[in-house]
Each structure stands twice: as structure tokens, then as C-alpha cells.
Design an enzyme around this catalytic site. Structure first.
Site, PDB file in Angstrom:
ATOM      1  N   TYR A  27      24.055 -15.214  13.050  1.00  0.00           N
ATOM      2  CA  TYR A  27      24.070 -16.679  13.035  1.00  0.00           C
ATOM      3  C   TYR A  27      23.682 -17.196  14.425  1.00  0.00           C
ATOM      4  O   TYR A  27      22.751 -17.992  14.579  1.00  0.00           O
ATOM      5  CB  TYR A  27      25.471 -17.159  12.624  1.00  0.00           C
ATOM      6  N   LYS A  52      20.466 -19.240  15.796  1.00  0.00           N
ATOM      7  CA  LYS A  52      20.656 -20.600  16.326  1.00  0.00           C
ATOM      8  C   LYS A  52      19.956 -20.709  17.687  1.00  0.00           C
ATOM      9  O   LYS A  52      19.437 -21.760  18.039  1.00  0.00           O
ATOM     10  CB  LYS A  52      22.152 -20.945  16.481  1.00  0.00           C
TER      11      LYS A  52
HETATM   12  N1  LIG Z   1      31.155 -26.214  11.655  1.00  0.00           N
HETATM   13  C1  LIG Z   1      31.172 -25.916  12.963  1.00  0.00           C
HETATM   14  O1  LIG Z   1      32.220 -25.675  13.561  1.00  0.00           O
HETATM   15  C2  LIG Z   1      29.887 -25.903  13.721  1.00  0.00           C
HETATM   16  C3  LIG Z   1      28.676 -26.139  13.100  1.00  0.00           C
HETATM   17  N2  LIG Z   1      27.518 -26.154  13.836  1.00  0.00           N
HETATM   18  C4  LIG Z   1      26.227 -26.453  13.187  1.00  0.00           C
HETATM   19  O2  LIG Z   1      26.362 -27.689  12.518  1.00  0.00           O
HETATM   20  C5  LIG Z   1      25.499 -27.720  11.367  1.00  0.00           C
HETATM   21  C6  LIG Z   1      26.294 -28.205  10.178  1.00  0.00           C
HETATM   22  O3  LIG Z   1      27.385 -27.321   9.958  1.00  0.00           O
HETATM   23  P1  LIG Z   1      28.403 -27.564   8.764  1.00  0.00           P
HETATM   24  O4  LIG Z   1      28.341 -28.971   8.330  1.00  0.00           O
HETATM   25  O5  LIG Z   1      29.684 -26.972   9.207  1.00  0.00           O
HETATM   26  O6  LIG Z   1      27.775 -26.619   7.644  1.00  0.00           O
HETATM   27  P2  LIG Z   1      27.732 -26.791   6.059  1.00  0.00           P
HETATM   28  O7  LIG Z   1      27.520 -25.425   5.508  1.00  0.00           O
HETATM   29  O8  LIG Z   1      28.887 -27.573   5.579  1.00  0.00           O
HETATM   30  O9  LIG Z   1      26.412 -27.666   5.845  1.00  0.00           O
HETATM   31  C7  LIG Z   1      25.110 -27.158   5.867  1.00  0.00           C
HETATM   32  C8  LIG Z   1      24.357 -27.686   4.647  1.00  0.00           C
HETATM   33  O10 LIG Z   1      23.016 -27.157   4.683  1.00  0.00           O
HETATM   34  C9  LIG Z   1      22.718 -26.647   3.390  1.00  0.00           C
HETATM   35  N3  LIG Z   1      21.682 -25.624   3.446  1.00  0.00           N
HETATM   36  C10 LIG Z   1      21.815 -24.316   3.775  1.00  0.00           C
HETATM   37  N4  LIG Z   1      20.650 -23.679   3.674  1.00  0.00           N
HETATM   38  C11 LIG Z   1      19.745 -24.604   3.286  1.00  0.00           C
HETATM   39  C12 LIG Z   1      18.354 -24.541   2.989  1.00  0.00           C
HETATM   40  N5  LIG Z   1      17.665 -23.399   3.056  1.00  0.00           N
HETATM   41  N6  LIG Z   1      17.717 -25.677   2.604  1.00  0.00           N
HETATM   42  C13 LIG Z   1      18.408 -26.839   2.497  1.00  0.00           C
HETATM   43  N7  LIG Z   1      19.731 -26.944   2.753  1.00  0.00           N
HETATM   44  C14 LIG Z   1      20.391 -25.848   3.141  1.00  0.00           C
HETATM   45  C15 LIG Z   1      24.043 -26.102   2.926  1.00  0.00           C
HETATM   46  O11 LIG Z   1      24.056 -25.800   1.549  1.00  0.00           O
HETATM   47  P3  LIG Z   1      25.027 -24.592   1.030  1.00  0.00           P
HETATM   48  O12 LIG Z   1      26.414 -25.005   1.373  1.00  0.00           O
HETATM   49  O13 LIG Z   1      24.734 -24.498  -0.409  1.00  0.00           O
HETATM   50  O14 LIG Z   1      24.587 -23.383   1.841  1.00  0.00           O
HETATM   51  C16 LIG Z   1      24.965 -27.231   3.330  1.00  0.00           C
HETATM   52  O15 LIG Z   1      24.957 -28.262   2.375  1.00  0.00           O
HETATM   53  C17 LIG Z   1      24.933 -26.311  11.241  1.00  0.00           C
HETATM   54  O16 LIG Z   1      23.629 -26.304  11.780  1.00  0.00           O
HETATM   55  C18 LIG Z   1      25.842 -25.451  12.103  1.00  0.00           C
HETATM   56  O17 LIG Z   1      25.127 -24.375  12.656  1.00  0.00           O
HETATM   57  C19 LIG Z   1      27.528 -25.946  15.190  1.00  0.00           C
HETATM   58  C20 LIG Z   1      28.706 -25.697  15.832  1.00  0.00           C
HETATM   59  C21 LIG Z   1      29.974 -25.646  15.168  1.00  0.00           C
END
Ligand SMILES: NC(=O)C1=CN([C@@H]2O[C@H](COP(=O)(O)OP(=O)(O)OC[C@H]3O[C@@H](n4cnc5c(N)ncnc54)[C@H](OP(=O)(O)O)[C@@H]3O)[C@@H](O)[C@H]2O)C=CC1
Ligand SMILES: CC(C)=CCC[C@@H](C)[C@H]1CC[C@H]2C3=C(CC[C@]12C)[C@@]1(C)CCC(=O)C[C@@H]1CC3
Length: 345
Positions: A144, A148
Site C-alpha cells: 500500500y 502511495k
Molecule cells: N483512512 C486512513 O486512515 C487514511 C487514508 N488515506 C488515504 O485516503 C484515501 C481515502 O481513504 P478511505 O476513505 O479511508 O478509504 P475507503 O476505502 O473508505 O475509500 C476509497 C474508495 O475508493 C474506492 N475504490 C477503490 N478502488 C477503486 C477503483 N479501482 N476505481 C474506483 N474506485 C475505487 C473504494 O471502493 P471499495 O471500498 O469497493 O474498494 C472506496 O469507495 C485513500 O487514498 C487512502 O490511501 C491516507 C492516510 C490515512
């Protein structure tokens, strides 16, 4: 190349807008008068002012309609960090981000705000008040993080003032809040299985946990400050609660708030890390025969037992960032939002 969309129009797209952070971002953008186009692999809600476009972000044809007439794009989609599917991370975070950049260029989008992660500089050892000038991790702790890093590099390198395409990366850390599918559910599941009795190390390690509304605030500030004459173009920014907290105090506050006992017994960090490493190796060797999903992975032990907190001074200076919700209130609002995870529920 499409003609540029009128700058400053209040139509934006949120890629990953069905996810935890994405949905909070969409809700705040609507409050601020934007109309929002969500692109995601799934639809998790409906809201007036939001149009959903379903598809995989690696597919340019699926992406194009979501970016039509949009001047600003937020990219916060990623596979869940807990997965160990290297190919999926590479496809979505690297190849998919290239597709997003290309699709933005073709649609005449002017601003791209990426949700990166502060973990791009974390190698499993202490980071205290780390600034954005820290080098990217040479040995990232998992696939991951590895992808990133590449994703952030791609988005920042695409910033091109001449072409009128501006980019910025937000690096949050430990996002928590209502509807988070990871942190609180994992914690409660671990407690319900009787595995939250132990503190790894002496329990004094400081970590950033960032309330989701502060992360949203950082994204919107960055988007609104992103102009050709602004210092933020092509740069990464840490966005935190600016209140580093002992990892184990945070866990205890959430657990106790939900009616579970706080962990009490200390275990030496090196012992637990070593055991987690052995278990991980065993799971790898046995993978063709059985699937083992250990609670204590080396990555989780490193997250739970080291200092890792980051300075958000640069965001304060360059974009006037200041957290809008304090840690104590963020924890109270989070705990209140999970009645179904309370002890005995
Ligand atoms: N949560 C945390 O603590 C942290 C998060 N981040 C970053 O923040 C961002 C959001 O995280 P978060 O909200 O927690 O994650 P989530 O998994 O809740 O949200 C990500 C969304 O993207 C969708 N998704 C995944 N793959 C694809 C694809 N190929 N095409 C279209 N949509 C896709 C997911 O669908 P599905 O669920 O079906 O996979 C989901 O709806 C990410 O980039 C993460 O790396 C950074 C630091 C900390
Ligand atoms: C600060 C930060 C990067 C948080 C991200 C969220 C998750 C990585 C954590 C959420 C719940 C945490 C947790 C553990 C490790 C890190 C988390 C998964 C443990 C597995 C650590 C070892 C234990 O004793 C149990 C913990 C359960 C909760």
C-alpha cells in the site's frame, strides 16, 4: 486535448467519493455550494446535488463522463490498506493514477488534489514531528505504502503551470470519525476477541490521529488556494489534528467510550515484532494450503509501538490550515456514532 473548463466554476469531481473520507468530503463540498460528480467502483449513498458515475478508475472511458465540465478533481480512491494484493495496489494506485491524470488533461480539468498519506515517509521506525522534507521511505512497510509513494510522485510531477494544470498532495495520518470502516471496527473486533489486553512497548509512543473533518478541511483549503502564483503547487502537505497523542491512550479512550476495558499489560516491542514477523512468514509459507489472517502483522505492530507524528507547520503557513475539531471532541463524536459497536450491543 479539451478546452479548459471555466476556472472557478463550482463543479467538482470526487474519485473515491463513496468511501469513508470521500463521502465526508462530498458532504462538505455540498455545504459550500459545489455540485459534485462522484466516481467510484460502488455507490454507497444518495444525496441531492451529487451525480454518481460507477466504474474502475483504471478505465479512461468510464472516467471521462465524470470529469465533464469539472474544473477541480479530488482523487481519494485506493484499495483498502489491509490488503496484501500487490498487483491490485499497483494497478489502481499507479496505473490508475496515470489514467486519472490523463483523463483530467483530456477533460480540461485545472486542479487535481490527491489524498496521499503521511506514511509515504514511514519505514517502521520513530518519526517525531516529521516535516514534508523527509525523504520517501526507501523500505516502505507494505505494498500500500510503496504504491502511495509512486502515486504521490506522479501527481506532483504532473503539476504544470504553463499548461494550467495544478496539483497538490494532502498527506493525512490515522483518519478517524463517524462511518470509518477500519480503525474503530478493527479495534472493537480485537477487543471482542479478548486480544486488547496488552500494550506493546512502554505505551508512551506518540502518534497522529486525525479527525475526518480536519482532513476534509485541509483538502478544500488546498483546492481553493491552488493557483498558479501559490506556493502550494506541486507540493505535499501533512494534515493532522496537530495534537499528537499516545497511541495507547487514544485506543483506550475509544475502547472505554464504547464500554470495553482499556489494555493494561505491557509486552516488549521487540518480542511482539519478532513474533509478528514469524507469524507473517508462516502465513506466507502456508498460503498455498491455508489462509491465515493474523491480527498482529509486523506493520500493525510497528504502527502501534513506534512514534510517528508529523508537523503540519507548512500547511499552516502556506494555506492557513488549522484543525477545526479538537481530538477530544473528535473522539466523543466518533464513539457516539457507533452505538452498534458498544459492549453488549
Ligand atoms: N483512512 C486512513 O486512515 C487514511 C487514508 N488515506 C488515504 O485516503 C484515501 C481515502 O481513504 P478511505 O476513505 O479511508 O478509504 P475507503 O476505502 O473508505 O475509500 C476509497 C474508495 O475508493 C474506492 N475504490 C477503490 N478502488 C477503486 C477503483 N479501482 N476505481 C474506483 N474506485 C475505487 C473504494 O471502493 P471499495 O471500498 O469497493 O474498494 C472506496 O469507495 C485513500 O487514498 C487512502 O490511501 C491516507 C492516510 C490515512
Ligand atoms: C495511526 C494510524 C496509522 C492508524 C491507522 C489505523 C490502523 C492501522 C490501526 C487501527 C486499529 C489499530 C490496531 C492495531 C494496529 C493498528 C491499527 C490496525 C493493533 C492490531 C495493534 C496490536 C494490538 O495489540 C491490537 C491493535 C488493535 C487495533
Amino acid at each position: 486535448m479539451a478546452t479548459r473548463v471555466r476556472p472557478g466554476n463550482k463543479r467538482c469531481a470526487v474519485i473515491g467519493g463513496s468511501g469513508f473520507l470521500g463521502r465526508h468530503l462530498v458532504e462538505k463540498l455540498l455545504d459550500k455550494g459545489y455540485t459534485v460528480s462522484v466516481f467510484d467502483i460502488r455507490q454507497s449513498y444518495e444525496l441531492p446535488g451529487v451525480t454518481f458515475h460507477l466504474g474502475d478508475l483504471c478505465d479512461p472511458q468510464a472516467l471521462a463522463p465524470a470529469l465533464r465540465d469539472v474544473s477541480l478533481v479530488f482523487h481519494c480512491a485506493s484499495p483498502a490498506p489491509g490488503s496484501d494484493n500487490r498487483a491490485l495496489f499497483e494497478t489502481v494506485n499507479i496505473k490508475g493514477t496515470r489514467t486519472v491524470i490523463q483523463a483530467c488533461a483530456e477533460a480540461g480539468v485545472q486542479k487535481l488534489v490527491l489524498t496521499s498519506s503521511a506514511s509515504v515517509v514511514f519505514e517502521g521506525t520513530d518519526i517525531k514531528n516529521g516535516g514534508e522534507d523527509l525523504p520517501y521511505a526507501k523500505k516502505p512497510i507494505d505494498y500500500y505504502t510503496e504504491t502511495k509513494i509512486e502515486q504521490e510522485k506522479l501527481v506532483l510531477a504532473a503539476c504544470d503551470k504553463e499548461k494550467g494544470f495544478l496539483t497538490v498532495a494532502i498527506r493525512p495520518h490515522g483518519i478517524f470519525g463517524p462511518r470509518d470502516p477500519q480503525l474503530v471496527p478493527i479495534l472493537v473486533d480485537t477487543a471482542r476477541r479478548g486480544k486488547m489486553k496488552f500494550i506493546i512497548g512502554d505505551g508512551t509512543n506518540l502518534v497522529d490521529f486525525t479527525f475526518v473533518e480536519n482532513v476534509v478541511h485541509g483538502h478544500i483549503l488546498a483546492a481553493e488556494r491552488l493557483r498558479a502564483d501559490s506556493p502550494i503547487c506541486g507540493k505535499p502537505y501533512h494534515i493532522t489534528n496537530d495534537e499528537p497523542v499516545r497511541f495507547w491512550d487514544f485506543m483506550s479512550d475509544v475502547l472505554v467510550g464504547l464500554g470495553y476495558a482499556a489494555p493494561r499489560y505491557h509486552l516488549p516491542y521487540t518480542l511482539v515484532y519478532g513474533l509478528a514477523l514469524l507469524l507473517w512468514l508462516l502465513a506466507l509459507i502456508l498460503r498455498p494450503l491455508v489462509s491465515i489472517k493474523p491480527t498482529f502483522t509486523p506493520m500493525r505492530v510497528a504502527l502501534a509501538g513506534t512514534h510517528h507524528y508529523y508537523s503540519c507547520e507548512r500547511a499552516k503557513q502556506d494555506m492557513g490550515y488549522k484543525p477545526v475539531v479538537g481530538l477530544k471532541e473528535g473522539i466523543a463524536r466518533t464513539v457516539q456514532s457507533y452505538p452498534h459497536l458498544r459492549q453488549g450491543a
